[in-house]
Design a protein around this motif. Structure first.
Motif, mmCIF file in Angstrom:
data_model
loop_
_atom_site.group_PDB
_atom_site.id
_atom_site.type_symbol
_atom_site.label_atom_id
_atom_site.label_comp_id
_atom_site.label_asym_id
_atom_site.label_seq_id
_atom_site.Cartn_x
_atom_site.Cartn_y
_atom_site.Cartn_z
ATOM 1 N N THR A 179 0.892 -1.142 0.135
ATOM 2 C CA THR A 179 0.027 -0.136 0.027
ATOM 3 C C THR A 179 0.771 1.250 0.022
ATOM 4 O O THR A 179 1.769 1.405 0.667
ATOM 5 C CB THR A 179 -0.819 -0.023 1.377
ATOM 6 O OG1 THR A 179 -1.585 -1.038 1.200
ATOM 7 C CG2 THR A 179 -1.712 1.181 1.289
ATOM 8 N N VAL A 180 0.535 2.372 -0.690
ATOM 9 C CA VAL A 180 1.292 3.511 -0.874
ATOM 10 C C VAL A 180 0.389 4.637 -0.296
ATOM 11 O O VAL A 180 -0.824 4.741 -0.421
ATOM 12 C CB VAL A 180 1.317 3.904 -2.380
ATOM 13 C CG1 VAL A 180 2.106 5.038 -2.441
ATOM 14 C CG2 VAL A 180 2.230 3.098 -3.365
ATOM 15 N N ALA A 181 1.074 5.073 0.821
ATOM 16 C CA ALA A 181 0.226 6.569 1.469
ATOM 17 C C ALA A 181 1.164 7.835 1.052
ATOM 18 O O ALA A 181 2.204 8.169 1.634
ATOM 19 C CB ALA A 181 0.144 6.222 2.783
ATOM 20 N N SER A 182 0.655 8.655 0.259
ATOM 21 C CA SER A 182 1.219 9.994 -0.057
ATOM 22 C C SER A 182 0.104 10.911 -0.072
ATOM 23 O O SER A 182 -0.005 11.755 -1.020
ATOM 24 C CB SER A 182 2.240 9.899 -1.314
ATOM 25 O OG SER A 182 1.333 9.474 -2.360
ATOM 26 N N ALA A 183 -0.711 10.889 0.996
ATOM 27 C CA ALA A 183 -1.720 11.767 0.981
ATOM 28 C C ALA A 183 -2.776 11.785 -0.282
ATOM 29 O O ALA A 183 -2.876 10.690 -0.845
ATOM 30 C CB ALA A 183 -1.155 13.223 1.666
#
Lengths: 88, 402
Positions: B157-161
């Motif tokens: 999973t990627v989290a960059s807003a």
């Protein structure tokens, strides 16, 4: 203008600007104090907490909410007004 | 490097429960924003959002599944079911090990957090449901997709807003390009419309109380949305050989970092990402007819984005169409780039450019063709999709017609 409101607002802005309260003068703008957009919303939060008021302010349109942030003096007057109306 | 194509798409968002409904709403310029409905909404000063109304988890999931799936995971699974169904793929043997999942989300299981914090802090309970952790973790959606469809390759999973989905899809593309995988399920999801989710955003003072009007001079902030969109990215040769219906080709991707401010966007960072995506795709500015804007409806984003587009496209900026579909489906934060990719694929496949609705007054600082209020029929061959996140993380995708 109540001195205590004035002193407390100046203390909030001074802390945000990392200055001594004595170094904040009434005609300075937030920009003069080195307070940026994040510093502004943090100051407003601190004012709301300190005076138990709700400040009408939208960062997209700072003039929209009738809360004048053009100078230290203007902010103190606006807070004084909010305290008077919202305490009623 | 291998070519990457899209062979399936799925969604659920405030505009529709599937791709067909969503695209119809975009063609019609319909707004999915309305009054928020959830516990304690009366304690908020921001009370609008693009919420999926009438959504009942019981219609799609059984009791055990609901106990494990936060709302953002449910949305992801529904979108993935539609996308994978359209692709016609089933994953077993070698293909299963060569296929993975990369999804974007910013808040993950925000409703689960909110409900359980309320339970222990406000209601004074001393016990929470045993599945709180597996339900709220940001990778829950990606993991459940991998389990449901037997995807055994690279998954995370990627989290960059607000750029999470674009970063996720860009990463998925690179995996196929470089031969690390043959099929990637990618996209993103967000379900932040709960008391704590909106309360946190209120504090920043960038939310609108009445409407999302990107690029309009009287815009006064962003409006949050919720939902998911999921795509099947596939190696072109593989898709062609099996005779798959190719929806579009993913031809370029670029990411940059402003390295400047945690909330204020930078023209240079955004412009470098836009130019980088075109360069990666070997597209000239004149080849690109449409840009799906980040277009949040905040003062800062919209003027910075227009300046960045003008910078990256030069003279061609005046001939370009750029619209913000957030005016309709709201800002899905970590899921937004995925839902916006649907508009890009519609432009390429159907020649319909989704409009920027709520547009009322021209702004000299946003003097581009923002496709105001009404969708437009224009055949286009190449498009970009912008995402610029808080924290100065920019991710732009380039797509070309199949």
């Amino acid at each position: 203008m109540s001195d205590s409101i004035k002193d407390r607002v100046i203390a909030i802005l001074a802390e945000q600007a990392m200055l001594e309260p004595g170094d904040v003068s009434m005609d300075q703008s937030l920009e003069d104090l080195g307070i940026d957009s994040l510093g502004l919303v943090e100051s407003i939060f601190a004012i709301e907490e300190a005076f138990d008021v709700s400040v009408p302010f939208n960062a997209n349109d700072p003039t929209e909410g009738d809360f004048d942030i053009s100078s230290v003096k203007a902010i103190i007057e606006a807070v004084t007004g909010l305290v008077a109306t919202q305490a009623a | 490097m291998r070519r990457v194509v899209i062979t399936g798409q799925g969604t659920i968002n405030a505009l529709g429960r599937n791709v067909a409904e969503t695209l119809q709403a975009m063609r019609d310029g319909r707004c999915g924003i309305g009054d928020l409905e959830f516990q304690d909404v009366e304690r908020l000063s921001i009370r609008i959002g693009a919420q999926i109304k009438g959504y009942e988890p019981e219609d799609s999931f059984n009791r055990q599944q609901i106990a494990l799936y936060d709302r953002f995971t449910q949305f992801t699974l529904l979108a993935a079911r539609e996308a994978i169904g359209q692709s016609g793929l089933s994953f077993s043997g070698e293909l299963a090990t060569r296929s993975g999942v990369i999804l974007g989300t910013s808040g993950g299981g925000m409703n689960t957090l909110d409900e359980n914090y309320r339970s222990v802090y406000a209601d004074g309970k001393n016990r929470v449901h045993p599945f709180v952790v597996p339900k709220l973790m940001n990778n829950a959606a990606a993991s459940h997709v991998s389990m449901e469809w037997n995807l055994k390759g690279p998954s995370f999973t990627v989290a960059s807003a607000c750029a999470s989905s674009n970063h996720a899809m860009g990463q998925a593309m690179q995996m196929i390009r470089t031969g690390m995988a043959d099929v990637m399920i990618t996209g993103g999801s967000e379900a932040m419309l709960c008391f704590g989710g909106i309360k946190a955003w209120e504090g920043l003072r960038v939310m609108s109380k009445d409407a999302c009007r990107p690029f309009s001079a009287n815009r006064n902030g962003m409006v949050q949305g919720e939902g998911a969109a999921v795509f099947v990215f596939e190696d072109y040769e593989r898709a062609r050989t099996r005779g798959a219906d190719i929806l579009a080709e993913v031809v370029g991707f670029s990411m940059t970092s402003d390295a400047a401010d945690i909330v204020m966007p930078s023209k240079q960072g955004a412009s470098r990402a836009i130019a980088g995506a075109m360069q990666d795709a070997r597209l000239n500015p004149e080849d690109v007819a449409y840009v799906n804007a980040h277009g949040t409806g905040t003062t800062a984003n919209d003027k910075t984005e227009c300046a960045a587009v003008a910078d990256a496209f030069g003279h061609h900026a005046d001939d370009l169409m750029i619209s913000s579909t957030k005016s309709m489906h709201g800002h899905l934060i970590g899921g937004t780039g995925a839902v916006e990719l649907l508009a890009c694929i519609m432009a390429l496949r159907e020649g319909v450019i989704a409009p920027t609705i709520g547009y009322e007054e021209p702004d000299p600082e946003c003097a581009l063709d923002v496709v105001p209020n009404v969708a437009r029929d224009v055949k286009v061959n190449a498009v970009l999709s912008n995402a610029f996140a808080f924290g100065g993380l920019n991710a732009v995708l380039a797509l070309r017609a199949a």
